[in-house]
Design a protein around this motif. Structure first.
Motif, PDB file in Angstrom:
ATOM      1  N   SER C  41      -6.734  46.519  15.729  1.00 28.07           N
ATOM      2  CA  SER C  41      -7.883  46.011  15.215  1.00 28.07           C
ATOM      3  C   SER C  41      -8.566  46.941  14.488  1.00 28.07           C
ATOM      4  O   SER C  41      -9.492  46.725  13.573  1.00 28.07           O
ATOM      5  CB  SER C  41      -8.828  45.419  16.108  1.00 28.07           C
ATOM      6  OG  SER C  41      -8.166  44.245  16.824  1.00 28.07           O
ATOM      7  N   GLN C  85      -9.517  38.982  14.906  1.00 23.78           N
ATOM      8  CA  GLN C  85      -9.251  38.698  16.321  1.00 23.78           C
ATOM      9  C   GLN C  85     -10.082  37.913  17.083  1.00 23.78           C
ATOM     10  O   GLN C  85      -9.947  36.934  17.821  1.00 23.78           O
ATOM     11  CB  GLN C  85      -8.813  39.979  17.106  1.00 23.78           C
ATOM     12  CG  GLN C  85      -8.318  39.965  18.256  1.00 23.78           C
ATOM     13  CD  GLN C  85      -7.771  41.086  19.148  1.00 23.78           C
ATOM     14  OE1 GLN C  85      -7.868  42.058  18.440  1.00 23.78           O
ATOM     15  NE2 GLN C  85      -7.010  40.967  19.996  1.00 23.78           N
ATOM     16  N   ASP C 170      -5.491  39.327  12.049  1.00 20.05           N
ATOM     17  CA  ASP C 170      -5.405  40.054  13.340  1.00 20.05           C
ATOM     18  C   ASP C 170      -5.193  39.010  14.742  1.00 20.05           C
ATOM     19  O   ASP C 170      -6.155  38.264  14.937  1.00 20.05           O
ATOM     20  CB  ASP C 170      -6.874  40.735  13.588  1.00 20.05           C
ATOM     21  CG  ASP C 170      -6.700  41.831  14.559  1.00 20.05           C
ATOM     22  OD1 ASP C 170      -5.682  41.848  15.513  1.00 20.05           O
ATOM     23  OD2 ASP C 170      -7.591  42.399  14.666  1.00 20.05           O
ATOM     24  N   GLU C 171      -4.001  38.960  15.042  1.00 19.93           N
ATOM     25  CA  GLU C 171      -3.708  38.188  16.351  1.00 19.93           C
ATOM     26  C   GLU C 171      -4.376  36.790  16.012  1.00 19.93           C
ATOM     27  O   GLU C 171      -4.859  36.020  16.810  1.00 19.93           O
ATOM     28  CB  GLU C 171      -4.204  38.612  17.664  1.00 19.93           C
ATOM     29  CG  GLU C 171      -3.586  39.849  17.747  1.00 19.93           C
ATOM     30  CD  GLU C 171      -3.804  40.432  19.468  1.00 19.93           C
ATOM     31  OE1 GLU C 171      -4.030  39.634  20.090  1.00 19.93           O
ATOM     32  OE2 GLU C 171      -3.971  41.607  19.723  1.00 19.93           O
TER      33      GLU C 171
HETATM   34 MG   LIG Z   1      -6.958  44.036  18.441  1.00 19.51          MG
END
Ligand SMILES: [Mg+2]
Ligand SMILES: Nc1ncnc2c1ncn2[C@@H]1O[C@H](COP(=O)(O)OP(=O)(O)OP(=O)(O)O)[C@@H](O)[C@H]1O
Lengths: 431, 487, 250
Positions: C41, C85, C170-171
């Motif tokens: 991140s 995220q 991000d995820e």
């Molecule tokens: Mg992360």
């Protein structure tokens, strides 16, 4: 218009006298204190800091300074609140060494008079007084006795200290103005428990002052049970400065006195320091109890937590004033205060004034205040489980007040404070 | 184009931050400078007032002389020299009050056009709800529109001067009934020297057929504006009323001290909205309006309701606490406020909710935004009297800080004398969220616009209370007021 | 397209990324995997220009333009999109207003001019339909009170609307239910094209079943420690990071 004499000055003037044998700085402090008091007199509702608590009745009461204790009539002293504590006993505002047990802490706890030569005492007592702190100024002018408590850097006071203040009023209305100087050195630790008791009858005025320093990394737990007599008037002001990474953990339980004001003024001087001011109060009849606090966030990343809960019955009146000030440099301040009051009778009253004054931008501050009767849903829930109405009410009140003690870090201290509350509620042994 | 982008462009086009800052060159008639019993007599005579009103004014003036200017607000300003101002200024052309808009000085009409206030009835946009406007220019009302249509519904909407002539019994009955003439320093001053303002009377059972609006404009130099507004809603009636205010950019401070009184009888409702955009002064705090206002509503009748909504973006100093006295059982008071203080502005504003009647309810939503070097305070009182059985209050006060040189303060007073009453108060103060700004900017939204977006979101609950037509205006105003507060 | 060379990033004076080098050519999708706290991140925030993420050394360019000196909105205008995220809640700002403002800002920056209200609505409706999202979601304030999965879908919706040149996810798969995962992956796949690059950060091989990456990188201790084809993800899924990390100096 002729200048009017400030309220109460005439009543207190005779008690103020020059004292021989005291260091010059103290004589100066006393003169200044009295001058300041004389300027404004006893505070009334017209002073913003005393908006809801007027000391007018005190002007009329004609209190006389309490004589030395020899003739005070005492019953048996109550047992210790916290097992294993040392104890300093004050009768009518004067230390009674014969009744005290300071074994193991004599290096830490001295009669104030014996410590007047120490620089730290002078430094603490000599700090600037705010205009609104009139009674504190009067305390400086008039105190006869007190304690000097000091824990050197890195040390822990070997036993908790209980300070028991016993009021033994006589025929005439008496007053006393005890003063505490408390210095907790760097990374030092101490626990101080105050208990104030008095008989149901007999008028008196106890006007307490405390100067406290909690140095960098130190932790001071400071709890107080105010169980003054029914005709007693209790005023207390503590001024606390808190160093970097230090914690001042304060709790007050207010049950006694006809009129009381518990005021704590703290300044978070070092970064990452924390103050917790919590309190529970239960009032009845014509009681008037005022809890006022001021927290100055003067350094970055400081934290303050306050929860005051009250249950007010009879014709009683509760007052809460909380004032948080966040200085421009105190970025990342985290401050929260909450005042909750239950009104348990048709003539009860609560006045609260939770002020936020904020000059830094990267802060998280909040306050909340509620007032109202017992929550019917809670009551119903308990009754549906078979608990009789009256018992259920007590339990709900107990839960409501006890919540204020949750912020108190020291578990042992918390439980003795709650035990005291339970005793007053007739719920002994509930926990 | 989004509303905010439009605003930014607008402002750039005008090439000045305060677009209402122009001065109208119009010949005016002034009272002699300064304040004395003679000034009061002059104003009263100019307005051809009945004797009782002159006496009423003089008594207010005498009380004012004995009073002290309040100093409890969190406000700092140099002492006001009450002798160094004009208390009466009227456009000369208005000397013989215009019968219709056609008689109004065209220069004045152009001023209002420039301000975006529609005065010509036929100019009202089709489809937009009609709005009747009373226009107060310096000390006098210059025009009231839609009078005829309102009269058909039985609604009286006129300047207060006219009402004093036409409906003296109503004015006499209600003026000072909610805000006594010696209520406070500025109310007393207003009572002595008020020059004009609006008067609204909604008869029993009438829902006012259109929004009513008064537009206040200070134009003349060194002139104070002291208007007085009185709105009476009879049983079961309803009215929505909006006031807007602007003033030219001038280097000296000008005083505005108004009094607004509202009365609602049983089942009546008044919705009172304000978009206050008096000139705030420049970035260095030079000039700007000192705005000291007393606004109070009496919910006299059962089930009556008053709702105050204010968007306060202007003025150098704001001192203002629109309040409700909830006397009738089941009556309701509301206060929705957005106060923005930027640069050197100082605002001390809030409300009082006084609960007397049973089951009375009040709701306070206050959003304060501080930027630049400004100081912004919420000050409020909620009081539950022993008679306020089962009354309720809910208060939410949120403050937002933009920049580290400003301050945000909250001074609530909560007093309850009734066990069955419930009061809930919450307040928060925080910085404008970096996370939110970053999220917006990651999506391509520029910094100023991101701030405007986030702030508008913060204020939304309040802005939603405004009549539709003004909500958009107010939203733009929020953005403009924060110009230059970031970066 | 995206070129990162010897990047070093500090947060609060603490070095989180140290000497990261990574290239994603146009038209390719690269996956980044790595243990919790390894700096994934941090890398995405640094590329997007979040305050407090200070690049102390190295370079990062997108289509030849230096990213590191730009404001976040300038990077967005260049076509960089980050699906967060943890998407941020913005109370009081309706989703519709938000995407409209963002789209117009980005279009204006690209010299494309703003969309008319009608065209905008058409576009939004089409994308909502693609992603199986109810329009009601855009009437609510941005992300406020959304469930974890709803937030992630909202991110993909914005991505589809803004049509960025380069996407960092991000995820985005965390928190999605099984059906939503497919829908989101479909949405992402639709956006694949010869002009567009993507960096997909994930912990789970499963996403990569749907979004076939051209390359898989392992990020550990602030650096890319291993790069391989799609089979690397399968291998990690099976064996964990132990083997890969064993060879990395602390
Ligand atoms: Mg992360
Ligand atoms: N503001 C901060 N201050 C100090 N350390 C931080 C800060 N933000 C992140 N870190 C640290 O940087 C490291 C990398 O964090 P990052 O969020 O980039 O990890 P990640 O690889 O995305 O992990 P995850 O898989 O859990 O999402 C962590 O050790 C984290 O604690």
């Amino acid at each position: 218009m002729a200048a009017k004499e400030p309220l109460g000055v005439a009543a207190f003037a005779p008690s103020f006298r020059e004292r021989s044998g005291e260091p010059e700085w103290l004589s100066g402090l006393r003169r200044d204190g009295f001058a300041r008091f004389s300027e404004g007199g006893l505070p009334t509702n017209r002073d913003e800091a005393w908006k809801y608590t007027s000391l007018r009745p005190i002007a009329r009461a004609k209190y006389e300074p309490a004589p030395a204790n020899d003739d005070a009539v005492l019953g048996d002293l109550p047992g210790l609140m916290l097992e294993g504590s040392a104890r300093a006993v004050f009768i009518n505002g004067r230390l009674a060494p014969a009744l005290s047990d300071l074994e193991g802490v004599t290096a830490y706890v001295l009669p104030l008079a014996d410590a007047l030569g120490a620089d730290w005492v002078q430094a603490l007592l000599g700090r600037q007084v705010d205009d609104a702190q009139v009674m504190y100024a009067l305390n400086a002018a008039l105190f006869d006795d007190g304690l000097a408590i000091r824990v050197p850097d890195g040390e822990t006071m070997p036993r908790p200290l209980e300070i028991l203040f016993v009021a033994a009023p006589g025929e005439r209305a008496l007053m006393w103005h005890p003063r505490m100087a408390i210095d907790i050195g760097e990374n030092a630790r101490a626990t101080i428990i105050e208990r104030h008791i008095g008989p149901a009858k007999g008028a008196y005025l106890a006007n307490h002052g405390a100067d406290i320093r909690v140095a960098d990394g130190a932790v001071l737990t400071h709890a107080k049970a105010q169980l003054e007599g029914g005709e007693g008037r209790h005023l207390a002001m503590a001024r606390v400065s808190i160093g970097e990474g230090a914690i001042y953990d304060n709790f007050v339980l207010t049950l006694g006195a006809a009129l009381s004001r518990n005021e704590v003024a703290t300044s978070l001087n070092g970064s990452d320091s924390e103050v917790r001011l919590n309190g529970a109060y239960m009032l009845n009849d014509r009681q008037h109890a005022d809890h006022s606090s001021r927290i100055d966030h003067l350094a970055p990343s400081t934290r303050s937590r306050q929860v005051y809960s009250g249950a007010i019955g009879g014709n009683a009146r509760g007052v809460f004033q909380g004032h948080i000030v966040v200085d421009q440099i105190a970025q990342k301040t985290d401050g929260h205060q909450l005042n909750r009051a239950l009104l348990l009778s048709d003539h009860a009253e609560i006045d609260s004034k939770p002020v936020l004054e904020i000059y830094a931008d990267d802060v998280k501050c909040s306050h909340g205040a509620t007032a109202g009767d017992i929550d019917d849903d809670q009551l119903f829930y308990l009754r549906a489980r078979g608990i009789p109405a009256e018992q259920a009410r007590l339990l709900v009140v107990r839960g409501f007040l006890a919540a204020a003690a949750e912020g108190l870090g020291d578990e042992a201290v918390r439980s003795i404070m709650l035990a005291e509350l339970d005793k007053a509620l007739g719920l002994e042994g509930i926990e | 184009m989004s509303a905010t982008a439009e605003t930014v462009a607008d402002v750039e086009r005008l090439n000045e931050k305060y677009k209402y800052g122009f001065v109208t060159d119009i010949e005016a008639e002034n009272a002699p400078k300064g304040l004395s019993e003679d000034t009061v007599r002059f104003i009263s005579a100019k307005k051809n007032e009945p004797e009782w009103l002159l006496e009423w004014r003089l008594e207010a003036y005498r009380r004012w002389l004995e009073m002290k200017e309040p100093d409890w607000g969190k406000l700092g300003y140099p002492p006001i020299d009450y002798q160094d101002a004009y208390y009466y200024s009227a456009p000369k052309s208005n000397e013989n009050a215009p019968e219709s808009l056609d008689d109004v000085d065209p220069e004045l009409l152009r001023t209002y056009e420039k301000l975006g206030i529609p005065l010509r009835e036929q100019e009202m946009l089709a489809g937009v709800k009609n709005i009747a406007v009373d226009v107060v220019f310096d000390s006098v009302s210059v025009a009231t529109t839609f009078k005829k249509k309102l009269a058909e519904a039985g609604v009286i909407f006129s300047s207060i001067s006219e009402a004093i002539q036409e409906h003296p019994e109503l004015v006499r009955k209600y003026m000072g009934a909610v805000v006594p003439r010696d209520d406070n320093y500025f109310a007393a001053l207003n009572s002595a020297v008020f020059t004009d303002g609006s008067f609204v009377y909604i008869p029993k059972g009438v829902k006012c057929p259109m929004e009513l609006s008064t537009y206040f404009r200070i134009n003349a130099e060194n002139t104070g504006q002291f208007e007085r507004t009185l709105i009476i809603a009879e049983e079961g009636s309803y009215v929505s009323y909006l006031e807007g205010c602007t003033a030219p950019m001038r280097d000296e401070n000008q005083l505005h001290a108004a009094v607004v009184e509202l009365v609602t009888h049983a089942d009546a409702e008044i919705k009172y909205s304000t978009v206050q955009n008096w000139y705030p002064g420049d970035e260095n705090g030079v000039g700007g309006i000192y705005n000291f206002v007393t606004k109070r509503a009496l919910c006299a009748g059962d089930r009556s309701k008053v709702s105050w909504t204010q968007v306060e973006t202007g003025s150098a100093i704001t001192w203002k606490y629109p309040s409700c006295i909830l006397q009738g059982d089941d009556s309701q008071g509301e206060f929705y406020s957005v106060a923005i203080a930027n640069n050197m502005q100082q605002a001390d504003t809030g409300t009082k909710m006084i609960h007397l009647g049973k089951r009375t309810r009040s709701r306070i939503i206050s959003k304060g935004i501080s930027a630049g070097n400004a100081q912004n305070s919420y000050r409020g009182l909620v009081k539950m009297l022993p008679t306020a059985e089962k009354a309720r209050n809910y208060t939410q006060c949120d403050s937002l800080l933009i920049g580290d040189q400003c301050g945000a303060h909250t001074f609530p007073y909560i007093e309850s004398q009734n066990r069955s009453a419930r009061v809930e108060h919450e307040a928060t103060t925080s910085k404008i969220s970096e996370d939110q700004l970053f999220y917006c900017r990651q999506r391509g939204i520029g910094e100023e616009e991101a701030v405007a977006l986030v702030v508008n979101g913060f204020c939304r609950e309040v802005l939603q209370q405004l009549p539709m037509e003004f909500a958009v205006e107010a939203q733009k105003l929020v953005s403009i007021s924060l110009e230059g507060s970031v970066g | 397209m995206l070129e990162i060379n010897n990047l070093h990033v500090d947060i609060d004076g603490k070095q989180i990324i140290n000497g990261l080098t990574l290239t994603v050519p146009a038209g390719e999708v690269h996956a980044v995997m790595g243990p919790n706290g390894s700096g994934k991140s941090t890398l995405s925030y640094t590329l997007a220009g979040r305050d407090g993420y200070e690049a102390t050394d190295g370079t990062a360019t997108l289509g030849g333009a230096d990213l590191l000196g730009l404001d976040p909105e300038e990077r967005a205008a260049l076509g960089l999109f980050l699906a967060f995220q943890y998407p941020v809640e913005i109370p009081g700002v309706a989703g519709m207003t938000f995407v409209k403002t963002a789209l117009n800002a980005v279009r204006t920056a690209r010299g494309e001019g703003e969309l008319s209200a009608l065209d905008f609505l058409k576009l939004v409706r089409a994308r909502l339909k693609d992603l199986g999202i109810d329009e009601a979601m855009l009437k609510r304030p941005v992300n406020a009170g959304f469930s974890g999965g709803e937030k992630k879908r909202n991110e993909v919706l914005q991505m589809a609307l803004l049509e960025p040149k380069f996407c960092i996810l991000d995820e985005t798969d965390s928190g999605l239910d099984i059906d939503a995962l497919k829908i989101v992956a479909d949405g992402v796949n639709k956006m694949r094209g010869p002009e567009r690059g993507m960096l997909v950060i994930t912990h789970y091989q499963r996403l990569l079943d749907y979004i076939k990456p051209d390359k898989v990188h392992v990020l550990a201790k602030g650096r890319i420690v291993k790069t391989g084809g799609p089979e690397l993800a399968l291998e990690l899924e099976e064996k964990g990071y132990g083997d890969v990390l064993a060879g990395v100096a602390a």
